[in-house]
Design a protein around this motif. Structure first.
Motif, mmCIF file in Angstrom:
data_model
loop_
_atom_site.group_PDB
_atom_site.id
_atom_site.type_symbol
_atom_site.label_atom_id
_atom_site.label_comp_id
_atom_site.label_asym_id
_atom_site.label_seq_id
_atom_site.Cartn_x
_atom_site.Cartn_y
_atom_site.Cartn_z
ATOM 1 N N LEU A 16 49.219 32.843 34.035
ATOM 2 C CA LEU A 16 48.386 33.784 33.205
ATOM 3 C C LEU A 16 47.236 33.699 33.686
ATOM 4 O O LEU A 16 46.327 34.720 33.349
ATOM 5 C CB LEU A 16 48.594 33.330 31.728
ATOM 6 C CG LEU A 16 50.105 33.522 31.076
ATOM 7 C CD1 LEU A 16 50.170 32.906 29.764
ATOM 8 C CD2 LEU A 16 50.423 35.041 30.954
ATOM 9 N N ASP A 20 47.286 36.770 36.318
ATOM 10 C CA ASP A 20 47.162 37.698 35.493
ATOM 11 C C ASP A 20 45.563 38.049 35.110
ATOM 12 O O ASP A 20 45.388 38.943 34.344
ATOM 13 C CB ASP A 20 48.145 37.597 34.395
ATOM 14 C CG ASP A 20 49.527 37.777 34.665
ATOM 15 O OD1 ASP A 20 49.770 38.250 35.642
ATOM 16 O OD2 ASP A 20 50.333 37.530 33.814
ATOM 17 N N ARG A 22 44.313 36.475 32.567
ATOM 18 C CA ARG A 22 44.263 36.596 31.095
ATOM 19 C C ARG A 22 44.237 35.417 30.379
ATOM 20 O O ARG A 22 45.261 34.709 30.002
ATOM 21 C CB ARG A 22 45.333 37.326 30.743
ATOM 22 C CG ARG A 22 45.478 38.737 31.155
ATOM 23 C CD ARG A 22 46.797 39.491 30.756
ATOM 24 N NE ARG A 22 46.670 40.778 31.404
ATOM 25 C CZ ARG A 22 46.400 41.768 30.676
ATOM 26 N NH1 ARG A 22 45.594 41.791 29.446
ATOM 27 N NH2 ARG A 22 46.108 43.177 31.068
ATOM 28 N N SER A 25 45.331 34.871 26.651
ATOM 29 C CA SER A 25 47.046 34.801 26.486
ATOM 30 C C SER A 25 47.420 33.217 26.724
ATOM 31 O O SER A 25 48.527 33.023 25.988
ATOM 32 C CB SER A 25 47.576 35.823 27.561
ATOM 33 O OG SER A 25 47.244 37.080 27.515
ATOM 34 N N TYR A 29 49.360 31.737 23.796
ATOM 35 C CA TYR A 29 50.701 30.954 23.898
ATOM 36 C C TYR A 29 50.784 29.323 23.409
ATOM 37 O O TYR A 29 51.606 29.029 22.726
ATOM 38 C CB TYR A 29 51.121 31.218 25.206
ATOM 39 C CG TYR A 29 52.632 30.666 25.560
ATOM 40 C CD1 TYR A 29 53.678 31.645 25.233
ATOM 41 C CD2 TYR A 29 52.767 29.322 26.168
ATOM 42 C CE1 TYR A 29 55.078 31.092 25.381
ATOM 43 C CE2 TYR A 29 54.176 28.944 26.129
ATOM 44 C CZ TYR A 29 55.147 29.942 25.909
ATOM 45 O OH TYR A 29 56.554 29.199 26.003
ATOM 46 N N SER A 60 40.545 40.514 21.199
ATOM 47 C CA SER A 60 41.187 39.495 22.462
ATOM 48 C C SER A 60 42.679 38.878 22.118
ATOM 49 O O SER A 60 43.478 39.046 23.051
ATOM 50 C CB SER A 60 40.316 38.281 22.979
ATOM 51 O OG SER A 60 39.293 38.772 23.156
ATOM 52 N N ALA A 64 46.267 39.676 24.011
ATOM 53 C CA ALA A 64 46.736 38.518 24.406
ATOM 54 C C ALA A 64 48.548 38.646 23.931
ATOM 55 O O ALA A 64 49.238 38.468 24.574
ATOM 56 C CB ALA A 64 46.259 37.149 24.194
ATOM 57 N N VAL A 65 48.199 38.973 22.516
ATOM 58 C CA VAL A 65 49.533 39.255 22.194
ATOM 59 C C VAL A 65 50.712 39.995 22.941
ATOM 60 O O VAL A 65 51.894 39.941 23.215
ATOM 61 C CB VAL A 65 49.675 39.408 20.483
ATOM 62 C CG1 VAL A 65 51.219 39.712 19.969
ATOM 63 C CG2 VAL A 65 49.238 37.987 19.847
ATOM 64 N N TRP A 67 50.392 41.371 25.770
ATOM 65 C CA TRP A 67 50.679 40.918 27.014
ATOM 66 C C TRP A 67 51.684 40.073 26.882
ATOM 67 O O TRP A 67 52.706 40.155 27.854
ATOM 68 C CB TRP A 67 49.450 40.301 27.676
ATOM 69 C CG TRP A 67 49.668 39.944 29.238
ATOM 70 C CD1 TRP A 67 49.704 38.839 29.818
ATOM 71 C CD2 TRP A 67 49.691 40.935 30.300
ATOM 72 N NE1 TRP A 67 50.032 38.948 30.889
ATOM 73 C CE2 TRP A 67 49.987 40.252 31.455
ATOM 74 C CE3 TRP A 67 49.783 42.493 30.286
ATOM 75 C CZ2 TRP A 67 50.387 40.834 32.627
ATOM 76 C CZ3 TRP A 67 49.990 42.984 31.653
ATOM 77 C CH2 TRP A 67 50.181 42.352 32.582
ATOM 78 N N LEU A 68 51.677 38.954 25.947
ATOM 79 C CA LEU A 68 52.814 37.955 26.089
ATOM 80 C C LEU A 68 54.340 38.473 25.278
ATOM 81 O O LEU A 68 55.263 38.193 26.075
ATOM 82 C CB LEU A 68 52.279 36.934 25.016
ATOM 83 C CG LEU A 68 51.010 35.976 25.522
ATOM 84 C CD1 LEU A 68 50.703 35.038 24.393
ATOM 85 C CD2 LEU A 68 51.536 35.046 26.727
ATOM 86 N N ARG A 71 55.334 40.487 28.753
ATOM 87 C CA ARG A 71 55.981 39.161 29.738
ATOM 88 C C ARG A 71 57.056 38.492 29.090
ATOM 89 O O ARG A 71 57.609 37.801 29.818
ATOM 90 C CB ARG A 71 54.795 38.433 29.807
ATOM 91 C CG ARG A 71 53.496 38.901 30.888
ATOM 92 C CD ARG A 71 53.916 39.047 32.226
ATOM 93 N NE ARG A 71 54.709 37.927 32.902
ATOM 94 C CZ ARG A 71 53.782 36.809 33.567
ATOM 95 N NH1 ARG A 71 52.508 36.699 33.463
ATOM 96 N NH2 ARG A 71 54.533 35.884 34.034
#
Length: 99
Positions: A16, A20, A22, A25, A29, A60, A64-65, A67-68, A71
């Protein structure tokens, strides 16, 4: 002190943050994983509250959420469009161990 799966530090952080690019993120997480464990289940929290807990901006956290979820490291569910999201932390290290 709570323990972390080796996967979180050895693989996920590098993936991450490094690959990535990020880092927020990873922080999201990590925070949600600890809170998920503390509550023994799903975490219902707004983007603004989550941003304040981590110390970053709301936008941000939203990125991030998203993206998670993309993924498949996090699942987010809402009762309706304006409801506060409820997050379930997905643990790929556990999926991998069962294969």
């Amino acid at each position: 002190m709570t323990s972390l799966d080796d996967y979180v530090i050895d693989v996920l952080m590098r993936d991450l943050v490094g690959h990535d690019r990020r880092p927020v993120s990873f922080l999201v997480y990590l925070w949600l994983a600890f809170e998920y464990r503390r509550r023994n289940g799903a975490v219902q929290i707004s983007y603004q509250e989550l941003a304040e807990c981590i110390g970053v901006s709301k936008s941000s956290v939203q990125a991030a959420v998203n993206w998670l979820v993309r993924r498949k490291l996090l699942a987010a569910k809402k009762e309706n469009v304006t409801a506060t999201p409820c997050y379930t932390v997905l643990r790929p290290c556990k999926r991998r161990a069962s294969l």
